[in-house]
Design a protein around this motif. Structure first.
Motif, short mmCIF file in Angstrom:
data_model
loop_
_atom_site.label_atom_id
_atom_site.label_comp_id
_atom_site.label_asym_id
_atom_site.label_seq_id
_atom_site.Cartn_x
_atom_site.Cartn_y
_atom_site.Cartn_z
N GLY A 10 48.46 -10.03 22.83
CA GLY A 10 48.70 -10.72 21.37
C GLY A 10 47.44 -10.64 20.58
N LEU A 11 47.46 -11.24 19.35
CA LEU A 11 46.71 -11.22 18.48
C LEU A 11 45.84 -12.52 18.24
CD1 LEU A 11 46.77 -8.35 16.83
CD2 LEU A 11 48.83 -9.22 18.08
N VAL A 67 45.16 -5.05 10.33
CA VAL A 67 45.37 -4.87 11.62
C VAL A 67 45.82 -3.64 12.13
CG1 VAL A 67 46.65 -5.57 13.75
CG2 VAL A 67 45.81 -7.38 12.14
N ARG A 68 46.48 -2.91 11.21
CA ARG A 68 47.14 -1.75 11.46
C ARG A 68 46.32 -0.52 12.00
NH1 ARG A 68 51.36 1.27 8.66
NH2 ARG A 68 51.47 -0.08 6.86
N GLY A 69 44.99 -0.26 11.55
CA GLY A 69 44.38 0.77 11.88
C GLY A 69 44.00 0.66 13.37
N VAL A 70 43.71 -0.64 13.87
CA VAL A 70 43.16 -0.78 15.47
C VAL A 70 44.57 -0.83 16.25
CG1 VAL A 70 42.22 -2.48 16.98
CG2 VAL A 70 41.01 -1.96 14.80
N ALA A 71 45.59 -1.53 15.56
CA ALA A 71 46.67 -1.64 16.32
C ALA A 71 47.48 -0.25 16.57
CB ALA A 71 47.62 -2.61 15.70
N ALA A 129 46.11 2.60 16.71
CA ALA A 129 45.31 3.53 17.40
C ALA A 129 45.46 3.26 18.88
CB ALA A 129 43.61 3.31 16.95
N ASN A 130 45.66 1.80 19.20
CA ASN A 130 45.79 1.63 20.58
C ASN A 130 47.14 1.34 20.97
OD1 ASN A 130 45.97 -0.88 20.02
ND2 ASN A 130 44.43 -1.88 21.24
N ASN A 131 48.17 1.60 20.20
CA ASN A 131 49.44 1.32 20.25
C ASN A 131 49.78 -0.18 20.80
OD1 ASN A 131 50.76 3.80 19.62
ND2 ASN A 131 49.99 4.65 21.88
N CYS A 132 49.04 -1.15 20.02
CA CYS A 132 49.22 -2.30 20.67
C CYS A 132 50.55 -3.15 20.68
CB CYS A 132 48.40 -3.26 19.45
SG CYS A 132 48.39 -5.16 19.72
N ILE A 172 52.04 -8.35 13.08
CA ILE A 172 52.51 -6.88 13.79
C ILE A 172 53.77 -6.45 13.32
CG2 ILE A 172 51.58 -7.82 15.99
CD1 ILE A 172 54.16 -8.52 17.17
N SER A 173 54.17 -6.82 12.10
CA SER A 173 55.34 -5.92 11.43
C SER A 173 54.87 -5.31 9.97
CB SER A 173 56.63 -7.06 11.41
OG SER A 173 57.14 -7.36 12.64
N GLU A 174 55.44 -4.33 9.89
CA GLU A 174 55.28 -3.78 8.55
C GLU A 174 55.79 -4.75 7.46
OE1 GLU A 174 54.20 -0.86 5.91
OE2 GLU A 174 54.36 -0.18 8.21
N GLY A 175 54.68 -4.94 6.43
CA GLY A 175 55.08 -5.91 5.46
C GLY A 175 54.45 -7.10 5.50
N GLY A 176 54.04 -7.49 7.01
CA GLY A 176 53.51 -8.69 7.15
C GLY A 176 52.14 -9.09 6.43
#
Length: 206
Positions: free
Chosen positions: A144-145, A33-37, A39-42, A23-27
């Motif tokens: 969570g994920l 995951v970014r697109g879905v995360a 889109a729903n402000n996960c 869940i972090s930039e660079g992970g």
């Protein structure tokens, strides 16, 4: 929604795998995951639920995936595909930034961190069930994920063990819309007693 209640004596928040790699930039898995995360402000929703649960004095439990260490799988006779993927990518590698919990989600004094799970269920081969029972917890609120792996597997196992489970559907994410749909709309409704939004759960806490 009208019948949902979360008594802090028997209900707890379960946070699954809030690692930097997810869940972090660079992970290592963030780009998948970014697109879905986004889109729903996960991630903001996860943090909103966590902060609201703490404010409501609900106990917080963490179910964390095994952080890769050299030698973990080399001598195993059988390795599940999801474990092979983690091995090849060295996902959540122990001692690295990617294997750390994102700072905003770090456990606080009084939180319970269960033993790390080796595959997808936070219950399988860990002490999560024991810890929940020892603290008198019967109801779980899950964030969570990843929706179709660790979230789904943990919710299924929780239902098998007799827990009442609520999933916060916009506080999870997946690698694709199809996988998210399979988890949230097809599979998890068979096991979670309630599937709610962040706004709905936060309103219930207040």
């Amino acid at each position: 929604m009208a019948n949902l209640k979360y008594d802090k004596e028997i209900a707890a928040l379960l946070v699954i795998d809030p690692y930097n790699d997810f869940i972090s930039e660079g992970g290592k898995l963030w780009d998948r995951v970014r697109g879905v995360a986004e889109a729903n402000n996960c991630v903001p929703h996860m943090l909103q639920v966590l902060n609201a649960a703490r404010k409501a004095e609900l106990r917080v439990f963490y179910a964390l995936h095994r952080r890769y260490r050299p030698g973990d799988y080399e001598t195993w006779k059988y390795i599940a595909p999801v474990q092979k993927a983690a091995w090849s990518r060295k996902t959540f590698e122990y001692g690295t930034w990617g294997g750390e919990i994102r700072r905003e989600f770090a456990p606080q004094p009084g939180d319970i961190v269960a033993l790390e799970h080796w595959c997808s269920s936070g219950f399988a081969n860990t002490d999560l069930d024991l810890q929940l029972k020892k603290h008198g917890i019967h109801k779980l609120i899950v964030i969570g994920l990843i929706a179709h792996t660790c979230i789904e597997a943990t919710i299924r196992f929780a239902a098998e063990l007799g827990y009442d489970v609520t999933l916060v559907k916009d506080a999870t994410a997946d690698y694709s819309d199809e996988e998210m749909h399979a988890a949230l709309d097809v599979n998890i409704p068979n096991y979670a007693s309630a599937i709610v939004t962040t706004t709905e759960i936060v309103d219930l806490f207040s």
